[in-house]
Write a protein that holds these residues in place. Structure first.
Motif, PDB file in Angstrom:
ATOM      1  N   PRO A  80       6.622  -6.168   3.117  1.00  0.00           N
ATOM      2  CA  PRO A  80       5.921  -5.164   3.926  1.00  0.00           C
ATOM      3  C   PRO A  80       6.881  -4.408   4.848  1.00  0.00           C
ATOM      4  O   PRO A  80       7.903  -4.949   5.254  1.00  0.00           O
ATOM      5  CB  PRO A  80       4.943  -5.996   4.763  1.00  0.00           C
ATOM      6  N   LEU A  81       6.505  -3.165   5.138  1.00  0.00           N
ATOM      7  CA  LEU A  81       7.273  -2.402   6.124  1.00  0.00           C
ATOM      8  C   LEU A  81       6.720  -2.775   7.493  1.00  0.00           C
ATOM      9  O   LEU A  81       5.568  -2.473   7.802  1.00  0.00           O
ATOM     10  CB  LEU A  81       7.111  -0.903   5.873  1.00  0.00           C
ATOM     11  N   ASN A  82       7.524  -3.441   8.235  1.00  0.00           N
ATOM     12  CA  ASN A  82       7.055  -3.865   9.544  1.00  0.00           C
ATOM     13  C   ASN A  82       7.927  -3.219  10.609  1.00  0.00           C
ATOM     14  O   ASN A  82       9.043  -3.637  10.878  1.00  0.00           O
ATOM     15  CB  ASN A  82       7.112  -5.399   9.642  1.00  0.00           C
ATOM     16  N   TRP A  83       7.388  -2.156  11.185  1.00  0.00           N
ATOM     17  CA  TRP A  83       8.163  -1.377  12.152  1.00  0.00           C
ATOM     18  C   TRP A  83       8.668  -2.225  13.309  1.00  0.00           C
ATOM     19  O   TRP A  83       9.820  -2.132  13.695  1.00  0.00           O
ATOM     20  CB  TRP A  83       7.304  -0.250  12.728  1.00  0.00           C
ATOM     21  N   ASN A  84       7.765  -3.020  13.821  1.00  0.00           N
ATOM     22  CA  ASN A  84       8.141  -3.775  15.015  1.00  0.00           C
ATOM     23  C   ASN A  84       9.337  -4.676  14.750  1.00  0.00           C
ATOM     24  O   ASN A  84      10.176  -4.865  15.592  1.00  0.00           O
ATOM     25  CB  ASN A  84       6.943  -4.589  15.503  1.00  0.00           C
TER      26      ASN A  84
ATOM     27  N   LEU B 131      12.197  -1.234  14.942  1.00  0.00           N
ATOM     28  CA  LEU B 131      12.386  -1.285  16.391  1.00  0.00           C
ATOM     29  C   LEU B 131      13.266  -2.457  16.799  1.00  0.00           C
ATOM     30  O   LEU B 131      13.706  -2.555  17.939  1.00  0.00           O
ATOM     31  CB  LEU B 131      11.032  -1.332  17.098  1.00  0.00           C
TER      32      LEU B 131
ATOM     33  N   ARG C  35       4.051   5.087   9.725  1.00  0.00           N
ATOM     34  CA  ARG C  35       3.635   4.583  11.040  1.00  0.00           C
ATOM     35  C   ARG C  35       2.289   3.883  10.982  1.00  0.00           C
ATOM     36  O   ARG C  35       2.018   2.934  11.687  1.00  0.00           O
ATOM     37  CB  ARG C  35       3.424   5.770  11.990  1.00  0.00           C
ATOM     38  N   GLN C  36       1.453   4.446  10.124  1.00  0.00           N
ATOM     39  CA  GLN C  36       0.072   3.985  10.066  1.00  0.00           C
ATOM     40  C   GLN C  36      -0.051   2.701   9.236  1.00  0.00           C
ATOM     41  O   GLN C  36      -1.124   2.169   9.069  1.00  0.00           O
ATOM     42  CB  GLN C  36      -0.779   5.106   9.478  1.00  0.00           C
ATOM     43  N   GLY C  37       1.064   2.259   8.689  1.00  0.00           N
ATOM     44  CA  GLY C  37       1.047   0.968   8.011  1.00  0.00           C
ATOM     45  C   GLY C  37       1.248   1.006   6.506  1.00  0.00           C
ATOM     46  O   GLY C  37       1.170  -0.024   5.839  1.00  0.00           O
ATOM     47  N   ALA C  38       1.514   2.194   5.957  1.00  0.00           N
ATOM     48  CA  ALA C  38       1.803   2.242   4.524  1.00  0.00           C
ATOM     49  C   ALA C  38       3.157   1.595   4.280  1.00  0.00           C
ATOM     50  O   ALA C  38       4.057   1.687   5.113  1.00  0.00           O
ATOM     51  CB  ALA C  38       1.815   3.685   4.044  1.00  0.00           C
ATOM     52  N   ASP C  39       3.297   0.931   3.131  1.00  0.00           N
ATOM     53  CA  ASP C  39       4.579   0.301   2.811  1.00  0.00           C
ATOM     54  C   ASP C  39       5.500   1.261   2.076  1.00  0.00           C
ATOM     55  O   ASP C  39       6.691   1.024   1.942  1.00  0.00           O
ATOM     56  CB  ASP C  39       4.346  -0.943   1.947  1.00  0.00           C
TER      57      ASP C  39
ATOM     58  N   VAL D  94       0.863  -1.181   0.000  1.00  0.00           N
ATOM     59  CA  VAL D  94       0.000   0.000   0.000  1.00  0.00           C
ATOM     60  C   VAL D  94       0.897   1.226   0.000  1.00  0.00           C
ATOM     61  O   VAL D  94       1.767   1.375   0.863  1.00  0.00           O
ATOM     62  CB  VAL D  94      -0.927   0.020   1.232  1.00  0.00           C
TER      63      VAL D  94
END
Lengths: 666, 161
Positions: B132-136, B140, B57-61, B8
């Motif tokens: 996917p962009l996975n912050w966690n 982090l 942050r909101q989940g966009a890739d 996304v």
């Protein structure tokens, strides 16, 4: 924040949207999944009066506080739906559009993805609209003066239309005379009207009209401001002639001993003096001195023009002047350049002397031109026995310009007619790809030429050469082409070749677009506001375009567009004020730290700093609402109306409704 | 057949050039990846770095910023300000471990629907390849074997807009 009552309307747009997006699913989903949605409907055509009434009724009966329409681009119908909201008593800035047509249904064939994307766009619009505040448009007064740039037929027409209606016009022309390309032509197709005979009365009117200030030999240097209030700096190049004293008698031109090739008006075929008017009917009548070539300016000697002038009007010490003017609207009619046929080496222009560009031929057949209208070879005496006219030079060719230049077929037919008329015994060959004659009387003119005995060969010319293969070809130019109607290669030996060059955007079109803060397309032609419904306005309010600067055009089309641009401007002048979008920045005076970072950001110098209070403030009248200061403020206390941080953040959250929760950084 | 990852992308399109380029792409029925979701801003110069961070942050890739060509900005030079911020932001995100392809900038004038459409296609493919962009996990650090108790809250604070 208390719950809002949002009405969501999803448009089918016939099958334009509904063919790809499951509109009823989107509407149902919006009603069920967003707490703020009170009403969610889908409807065949939201922009129809019934569609608009649907919104109006819901606002009145259901007490909607916000409206979202998911349909086409806001550039199409935002105004329509804002109107519907206003009529039902809802402030129009409490409305938002979701673009599910141009940005969604038309851009993909994947129905599932399109529906998902539509939900995201609708959800984003709902989340955004909830954050929106009521706003009022800002009225702006229109300065009744109009600047017209370019004195060709389009610019002259626009100027006369406006001036005749009682408005003041400043007409700026780069060359010493107005008239443009039309002044160079001999006859006009298909009526064979004498070009000068129909143009010069208009030139005279424009030059002598009480309401027109004509600034020839001048160029626009800078433009500031916005619709209603443009400030323009115009450099009036030194003509070395005092216009107050000059009577236009022409003695100076006669006495001037230096001749140079005239690349502009005579297209390089003829000469002009150094102290000159481009042509006898020039408007204004004043000559200019070409300082680059003038003996006096080069060596300090000569001064023949000065000594011969009966009114002492020659002023060698005249300097360029910069005039600052304020205008309310601007019409750009900067015209076109002819494609330079030298760029196609295989056509031999510049290499073989008897190959002529179309503009050269135009000057040649002109009775006032260098050969007094006689069709002769480059030696100036020999009459050609055969002439080849090559269509589509630099047009409809991926290597140069892909587009059709629209006028070349017709002027090539006109050339063929003039060859038959002036040289009844000469053979004339037209090499064409397709014959394009869409216009009143144009096809009839083509048929007339078929009867006059022109040889039409359907095929793009491969090359022009002087390498003879047999006795018939000796001392001739041989035009080679595949005749696609009979499927054979043809070699036609002729005495003269005319290259019908296409129309290109001005070489400096890019700089002009930058000067006026508008856009041009791949080919350098100015971009209109809408290709079908608004080919006159540009994306910048108060700036209009007319003539070939927008795309290849013949004379009637240029005249029509010039008049249309004038009508648009006249309408604005008559109204006196326009309502501007209230998209403006505002600095919270309580919270501003006075860091002044925003001060230099503003491209309009709309932010003032109050030394006494140590805070910055936006001058609303100057602010154009770009929002760059809002993005730059380190304290986050500048708000951009209708594009506030909260509104955009909500939109971002709404648009990403479907990402998996583990991806969201809570 | 395993399901293909559909990234996304949030697109910030300027009102005068790029939003219209996307309009034109649609009108001309140019088909391109449906992965970019557009948000209209008046000028690319309005794109606050916070918007980009918020979207990620909101989940966009990925985030695409699109504006007028340099020199053609409707607001004189907002796009120049956009590119300055873009470069700085990209540097910062790289340090946080966010791949640079995830934020991109394109100039598309109102007549360049095709440029915008091909940029969306190109970017979609690049991000599809990244995953996917996975912050966690990626940023982090909890999933990449690296866990920093001091850095983690600081990173979160930077991102917490």
């Amino acid at each position: 924040m208390s719950k809002e009552k949002v009405g969501v309307y999803v448009c089918h747009c016939g099958t334009n949207i509904a063919g790809t997006v499951d509109v009823s699913d989107v509407a149902t989903w919006a009603g069920e999944n967003n707490d703020n949605v009170a009403v969610a409907r889908d409807y065949k055509f939201m922009c129809s009066s019934l569609g608009q009434e649907l919104i109006e009724e819901d606002i009145k009966e259901q007490g909607l506080t916000r409206v979202v329409v998911a349909a086409c681009s806001p550039h199409m119908h935002e105004k329509t739906f804002r109107g519907a909201c206003e009529r039902a008593g809802l402030n129009s800035y409490l409305f938002e559009m979701a673009n599910i047509r141009e940005h969604d249904s038309w851009a993909t064939t994947n129905k599932e993805a399109a529906t998902q994307k539509a939900k995201a766009l609708v959800n984003a619009a709902v989340d955004r609209v909830v954050q929106q505040s009521p706003l009022e448009p800002i009225p702006v007064d229109i300065n009744p003066n109009t600047l017209i740039v370019g004195g060709g037929i389009a610019g002259i027409t626009a100027a006369l239309e406006l001036a005749d209606a009682g408005n003041h016009v400043i007409l700026v022309e780069r060359e010493p005379s107005i008239g443009g390309h039309m002044a160079q032509l001999d006859k006009t197709f298909p009526t064979l009207d004498c070009s000068a005979c129909i143009l010069t009365p208009k030139m005279f009117d424009a030059g002598n009209h009480d309401n027109i200030t004509l600034l020839s030999y001048s160029e626009v240097e800078s433009v500031d401001g916005y619709i209603g209030n443009f400030t323009v700096n115009i450099r009036k190049k030194a003509k070395s002639v005092d216009e107050e004293l000059c009577t236009g008698c022409g003695i100076c031109e006669e006495k001037c001993p230096i001749r140079v090739v005239d690349d502009v008006f005579e297209a390089g075929l003829g000469y002009r003096k150094v102290c000159y008017r481009p042509f006898p009917q020039a408007v204004p009548k004043f000559p200019v001195i070409d300082r680059e070539n003038c003996t006096y300016f080069r060596t300090g000697k000569c001064r023949l023009c000065e000594t011969s002038c009966p009114t002492n009007a020659i002023k060698f010490d005249q300097e360029d002047e910069t005039l600052q003017l304020t205008v309310g609207n601007i019409i750009l009619a900067t015209g076109y350049d002819l494609f330079d046929a030298r760029r196609i080496p295989q056509y031999g222009f510049g290499r073989y002397e008897n190959i002529f560009s179309s503009l050269e031929f135009e000057r040649m057949v002109n009775a006032a031109g260098p050969t007094s209208g006689k069709i002769v070879l480059r030696d100036g005496v020999t009459t050609p026995e055969s002439v080849a006219i090559v269509h589509c030079v630099g047009s409809r060719d991926k290597n140069y310009n892909e587009y059709c230049s629209k006028v070349c077929c017709m002027y090539s037919l006109k050339f063929a007619h003039l060859v038959h008329e002036r040289l009844p015994d000469a053979e004339c060959y037209n090499f064409y790809i397709d014959m394009r004659t869409p216009g009143k009387g144009y096809e009839e003119f083509y048929h007339r030429l078929l009867e006059e005995g022109t040889h039409f060969i359907r095929g793009r010319v491969a090359n022009v050469t002087d390498a003879a293969l047999n006795d018939n070809e000796v001392n001739k130019l041989i035009v080679q082409a595949e005749d696609t109607l009979i499927g054979t290669q043809r070699r036609i030996p002729v005495d003269m070749v005319i290259l019908s060059s296409g129309v290109e955007s001005r070489h400096d079109a890019k700089e002009v677009t930058q000067l006026f803060k508008m856009g041009c397309d791949f080919d350098g032609f100015f971009i209109e506001r809408h290709p079908k419904l608004d080919p006159i306005a540009t994306m910048t309010e108060g700036i209009f375009i007319a003539g070939a600067c927008q795309g290849p055009k013949d004379i009637p089309d240029s005249v029509a567009q010039g008049a249309a641009a004038a009508a648009r401007v006249a309408g604005l002048i008559q109204r006196g004020t326009v309502m501007m979008e209230p998209v403006r920045a505002h600095i919270d005076q309580e919270k501003c730290s006075g860091c002044r970072i925003c001060n230099n950001m503003c491209p309009y110098n709309a932010i003032v700093f109050h030394e006494d209070r140590n805070v910055s403030e936006v001058v609303t009248a100057l602010c154009q609402g770009c929002g760059t200061c809002v993005a730059a403020c380190p304290s986050g206390i500048i708000s951009g109306a209708h594009f506030t941080n909260d509104q955009v953040f909500s939109e971002i959250e709404g648009i990403l409704w479907d990402v998996s929760p583990e991806k969201v950084l809570a | 057949m395993s399901e293909q990852f559909e990234p996304v992308i949030v697109g910030f399109l300027c009102n005068w050039c790029s939003y219209r380029a996307a309009d034109l792409a649609g009108t001309a029925r140019i088909k391109y990846a449906p992965n970019m979701r557009s948000i209209r801003v008046m000028c690319s110069g309005r794109v606050d770095p916070q918007f980009v961070l918020k979207a990620l942050r909101q989940g966009a890739d990925g985030v695409l910023i699109a504006g007028c060509h340099p020199g053609e900005c409707h607001y004189v030079n907002g796009n120049i300000k956009a590119i300055r911020r873009f470069i700085l932001l990209k540097k910062m995100l790289r340090q946080l471990g966010v791949e640079e392809q995830r934020i991109q900038l394109v100039w598309a004038s109102a007549s360049e629907g095709i440029i915008l459409a091909s940029k969306v296609d190109e970017m979609t493919e690049q991000i599809r390849a990244l995953g996917p962009l996975n912050w966690n996990k990626t940023v982090l650090g909890s999933g990449n074997g690296h866990h920093d108790e001091i850095a983690e809250p600081m990173v979160e604070e930077v991102l917490n807009v």
